[in-house]
Structures are given as structure tokens and as C-alpha cells.
Design an enzyme around this catalytic site. Structure first.
Site, PDB file in Angstrom:
ATOM      1  N   GLY A  93      38.769  18.411  17.141  1.00  0.00           N
ATOM      2  CA  GLY A  93      38.538  18.013  15.759  1.00  0.00           C
ATOM      3  C   GLY A  93      39.786  17.373  15.185  1.00  0.00           C
ATOM      4  CG  LEU A  94      39.369  14.493  11.998  1.00  0.00           C
ATOM      5  CD1 LEU A  94      38.885  14.207  10.584  1.00  0.00           C
ATOM      6  CD2 LEU A  94      40.005  13.250  12.613  1.00  0.00           C
ATOM      7  CB  SER A  95      45.521  16.574  12.319  1.00  0.00           C
ATOM      8  OG  SER A  95      46.612  17.324  11.831  1.00  0.00           O
ATOM      9  N   GLY A  96      44.113  19.434  11.053  1.00  0.00           N
ATOM     10  CA  GLY A  96      43.789  20.147   9.829  1.00  0.00           C
ATOM     11  C   GLY A  96      42.368  20.680   9.782  1.00  0.00           C
ATOM     12  CB  ALA A  97      39.418  20.182  11.931  1.00  0.00           C
ATOM     13  N   GLY A  98      41.195  23.065  11.525  1.00  0.00           N
ATOM     14  CA  GLY A  98      41.171  24.510  11.728  1.00  0.00           C
ATOM     15  C   GLY A  98      40.960  24.941  13.166  1.00  0.00           C
ATOM     16  CE  LYS A  99      42.475  20.313  16.621  1.00  0.00           C
ATOM     17  NZ  LYS A  99      42.745  19.886  15.219  1.00  0.00           N
ATOM     18  CB  SER A 100      45.504  26.193  16.067  1.00  0.00           C
ATOM     19  OG  SER A 100      45.846  25.139  16.940  1.00  0.00           O
TER      20      SER A 100
ATOM     21  CB  SER B  68      41.079  16.442  22.869  1.00  0.00           C
ATOM     22  OG  SER B  68      40.324  17.416  22.176  1.00  0.00           O
TER      23      SER B  68
END
Length: 209
Positions: A37-44, A111
């Protein structure tokens, strides 16, 4: 002689402790759970919350993300398209080793390119790569941007920034879409756990918590 030496050095040594034996010892299957997902989407954030839930339930897990990969394994890489491709290639190969070790590996990376994610999927048998799209609007991602990266990207200070000056290719058929821009974290974790439960081929997770 040279060819013989090369053949000897590239030969894979097959040990007696197999992935199947490791999984039996762990009492669960190993998989790659790939958050994109985009940077800031909350993946980590989501990957770490899912790991916490799994860990408390007795699963062997590990999170791979930019914080622990770019400090060591990929410290020599920048953010050009070719370097980003190499970054994901290395992460994919590392995740493959974790799967062979019997671990549930949770990889959280922008990614942005479908081809890169497809290459990682192709590294492991069918069903061992679970793609989760952390769907979040660009506006919300920019609101969450405590590092100011989006602002710098819009000013032109950061080149090839996903969502601004470089595209993000939305997954066409992910195993799960999580609306991280609107859902509470606990709801997102529940969604991921509901997907993982049958994939790990163990008793219902709820019974183990």
C-alpha cells in the site's frame, strides 16, 4: 576442472530437517503475508499488530519492513526504480528462507509494482504467498505523514515518490483488501486473522487465544 569447481560450489545441500518437520514442530504452517500500500497506509502498524496477535497465540513469526531491512540487508540501495526492484527481490528471497524455516513472515512494503510482487509470489508454492492490500486514500496518507515526506515530494525534493511522482499499481487480485484508511486497527487485525486461520491449517485461532 573449473567447471567441476563451479558445480561443487553451486550445489544445494539438502539437510534432513525439512520445512514439513519444522511446521510439525511449530504446530502451524509457514506463509508469507505481504502487506502492500501507499506510504502512510498503515502497513507496518498492521503487520506488527497481527504479529502480536499471532505471537500471543503461540505462532512463530517475524516482521520484515523498511526499518529493519534498509538498515542492513538493503543498506546499499537507494530509491531508483531499479534499486526498489532489487530491494523487493532481496526481501522476497529472505521471506522465502523464513517460510522454509517454518515461520509466518509478515512483510510490509510499499512494493508499488505488480511485477515485483508477482516475482515474490512465484518464489514459493501456491498458497504460501498471501497478498494484503492496505487500501487508504492519498489524502489520508498525507494527513498521517509525520515525517513530511509527501510535502517534500510535492515540492520536488524527493524524486520517484510513490503516489506523487511515481505510480502505485493497485493489486488486481489480492487475497484480502483491508480499508486501513477507515477501519480501526483492531478491525483490520480481525480481518487478517480471519483470512490466516484456515491458511495456517491449525485449530481455530479463537480456541488458542
Amino acid at each position: 576442472m573449473a567447471d567441476e569447481r563451479k558445480s561443487t560450489h553451486t550445489r544445494v545441500h539438502n539437510g534432513t530437517v525439512t520445512r514439513a518437520r519444522r511446521e510439525r514442530l511449530n504446530a502451524h504452517r509457514s506463509v508469507i503475508v505481504w502487506f502492500t500500500g501507499l506510504s502512510g497506509a498503515g502497513k507496518s502498524t498492521l503487520a506488527n499488530a497481527v504479529e502480536e496477535r499471532l505471537h500471543l497465540a503461540g505462532y512463530r513469526t517475524y516482521v520484515l519492513d523498511g526499518d529493519n531491512v534498509r538498515q542492513g540487508l538493503c543498506a546499499d540501495l537507494g530509491f531508483s526504480p531499479d534499486e526498489r526492484m532489487e530491494n523487493i527481490r532481496r526481501v522476497g528471497e529472505t521471506a522465502k528462507l523464513f517460510v522454509d524455516a517454518g515461520v509466518v513472515v509478515l512483510a510490509a512494503f510499499i512494493s508499488p509494482f505488480r511485477s515485483d510482487r508477482a516475482r515474490v509470489r512465484a518464489l514459493v508454492p501456491d498458497g504460501d504467498f498471501i497478498e494484503i492490500h492496505c487500501r487508504c486514500s492519498l489524502a489520508v496518507c498525507e494527513e498521517r505523514d509525520v515525517k513530511g515526506l509527501y510535502r517534500l515530494a510535492r515540492m520536488g525534493a524527493i524524486a520517484e515518490f510513490t503516489g506523487i511522482s511515481s505510480p502505485y499499481e493497485v493489486p488486481e487480485a489480492p487475497e484480502l483488501i483491508v480499508d486501513t484508511g477507515t477501519q480501526h486497527l483492531a478491525e483490520s487485525v480481525d480481518d487478517v486473522m480471519a483470512l490466516l486461520q484456515p491458511r495456517l491449517q491449525v485449530a481455530p485461532l479463537r480456541a488458542r487465544l
